[in-house]
Design an enzyme around this catalytic site. Structure first.
Site, PDB file in Angstrom:
ATOM      1  N   SER A   1       9.858 -16.308 -18.380  1.00 40.31           N
ATOM      2  CA  SER A   1      10.807 -16.257 -17.269  1.00 40.31           C
ATOM      3  C   SER A   1      11.396 -14.865 -17.031  1.00 40.31           C
ATOM      4  O   SER A   1      11.957 -14.604 -15.970  1.00 40.31           O
ATOM      5  CB  SER A   1      11.946 -17.259 -17.495  1.00 40.31           C
TER       6      SER A   1
ATOM      7  N   ASP B   1      22.593 -15.946 -15.758  1.00 37.32           N
ATOM      8  CA  ASP B   1      22.853 -17.303 -16.212  1.00 37.32           C
ATOM      9  C   ASP B   1      22.940 -17.305 -17.733  1.00 37.32           C
ATOM     10  O   ASP B   1      23.061 -16.239 -18.336  1.00 37.32           O
ATOM     11  CB  ASP B   1      21.804 -18.294 -15.679  1.00 37.32           C
TER      12      ASP B   1
ATOM     13  N   HIS C   1      19.352 -15.448 -18.777  1.00 37.88           N
ATOM     14  CA  HIS C   1      18.669 -14.369 -18.069  1.00 37.88           C
ATOM     15  C   HIS C   1      19.601 -13.254 -17.586  1.00 37.88           C
ATOM     16  O   HIS C   1      20.774 -13.485 -17.320  1.00 37.88           O
ATOM     17  CB  HIS C   1      17.905 -14.951 -16.882  1.00 37.88           C
TER      18      HIS C   1
END
Length: 343
Positions: free
Chosen positions: A21, A308, A311
């Site tokens: 990610s 978040d 991340h």
């Protein structure tokens, strides 16, 4: 500056990105399996051009976006799954990364595209390249291209979740095995024609909001940071071993952990005022829930290092990209990305 970028662009015809990610530019959006983590909704992408939620796990651009622009591209390459029906989109490279994936096939199984699967997709991309350019030109094209890897975080998290923090010996066995497999996967891309590699180490996983929220005073998890550092040490050795034995292979190892540490030690120098909390989420530190369409999010996003609970913000990605591209051997070893591009 533009002339320098164009000179670099001429020397690098394409970028190929592998990872999780931290590098996904929208591949997960194309997956239909249950349990796939997608961020195809606001406020993700709120600071991306036109406020588009592209599938990047960020409020805006990720690190690869900035690195691509520093090389001279208009942006980073498109997600692989968006190019299958239009191979022309692969002309300047492809992003194979998938949120939740890992070095191990068991990491993110059935909910992401594993690194081994990403390598198979690259092989298909090479076949398309050969059809378009012929073997000789395709070989030169790949040799000049930059191959980037940003992965391993999910493997380390999965290990800790399953076994807890084992003793030093058990940690060492796991990390050694993980780094060895990663080395063999990188070597497969070398065997397929890649020659210039950028490999990101893992960051300070113990200092992510998701790690802090369970600790007293919201301090970093020393055990998780120690595991991160151990993996990076072994990975760096494995990369040195690999590059010393593979003819014409050049590697820039990016010390993401060290970059995180330097920024955290002098945050105001880099424009940051919030090191603990996530910008978007819920609960304490905004780290007790994922960032969702109805989540509250901070206005001063450029002052946060975390978007978040896991991340980075666009602001941190930009700073990290600069240190990776132009930095000293402290951050990029033995050469930085700028030097790799010019080779």
């Amino acid at each position: 500056m533009v002339d320098a970028q164009m000179a670099r662009r001429v020397n690098v015809p394409a970028l190929y990105m592998f990872g999780d990610s931290t590098a996904d530019a929208g591949n997960n959006n194309q997956l239909s399996e249950n349990g796939v983590l997608k961020v195809n909704f606001a406020p993700y992408g709120i600071d991306y051009p036109d406020e588009i939620a592209t599938g990047r796990f960020c409020n805006g651009k990720i690190e690869i976006d900035y690195i691509a622009m520093m090389i001279g591209f208009k942006g980073s390459p498109p997600p692989y799954l968006s190019t299958i029906n239009n191979p022309l989109k692969q002309a300047k490279g492809v992003n194979f990364a998938s949120g939740g994936s890992g070095i191990l096939d068991t990491t993110g199984q059935n909910t992401s595209i594993s690194l081994n699967a990403q390598l198979m997709d690259f092989k298909r991309t090479k076949e398309i390249l050969i059809k378009a350019k012929g073997k000789v030109r395709a070989k030169r094209f790949l040799a000049k291209s930059i191959i980037l890897f940003s992965i391993a975080t999910n493997d380390l998290f999965a290990f800790v979740q399953k076994f807890g923090f084992q003793n030093t010996t058990q940690n060492g066995i796991f990390v050694s095995s993980l780094a060895t497999q990663f080395k063999s996967q990188i070597k497969r891309i070398y065997q397929l024609g890649g020659r210039k590699f950028v490999v990101f180490g893992v960051g300070r996983l113990g200092c992510l909001p998701a790690s802090r929220v369970v600790n007293a005073n919201y301090s970093c998890s020393k055990d998780l940071n120690d595991l991160s550092k151990l993996f990076n040490i072994v990975l760096k050795m494995e990369l040195h071993h690999l590059s010393s034995r593979c003819r014409r292979m050049s590697v820039s190892y990016i010390d993401s952990y060290g970059i995180n540490e330097v920024i955290a030690s002098s945050p105001l120098k880099y424009g940051f005022t919030e090191l603990k909390a996530a910008c978007c989420g819920s609960g304490v530190l905004n780290a007790q829930g994922f960032c969702l369409p109805n989540s509250t999010f901070c206005e001063n996003r450029n002052q946060y290092i975390s978007w978040d609970l896991i991340h980075s913000t666009q602001a941190l990605n930009e700073v990290s990209a600069n240190l990776s591209f132009y930095g000293s051997p402290t951050f990029a070893y033995p050469i930085n990305i700028q030097e790799l591009v010019s080779m």
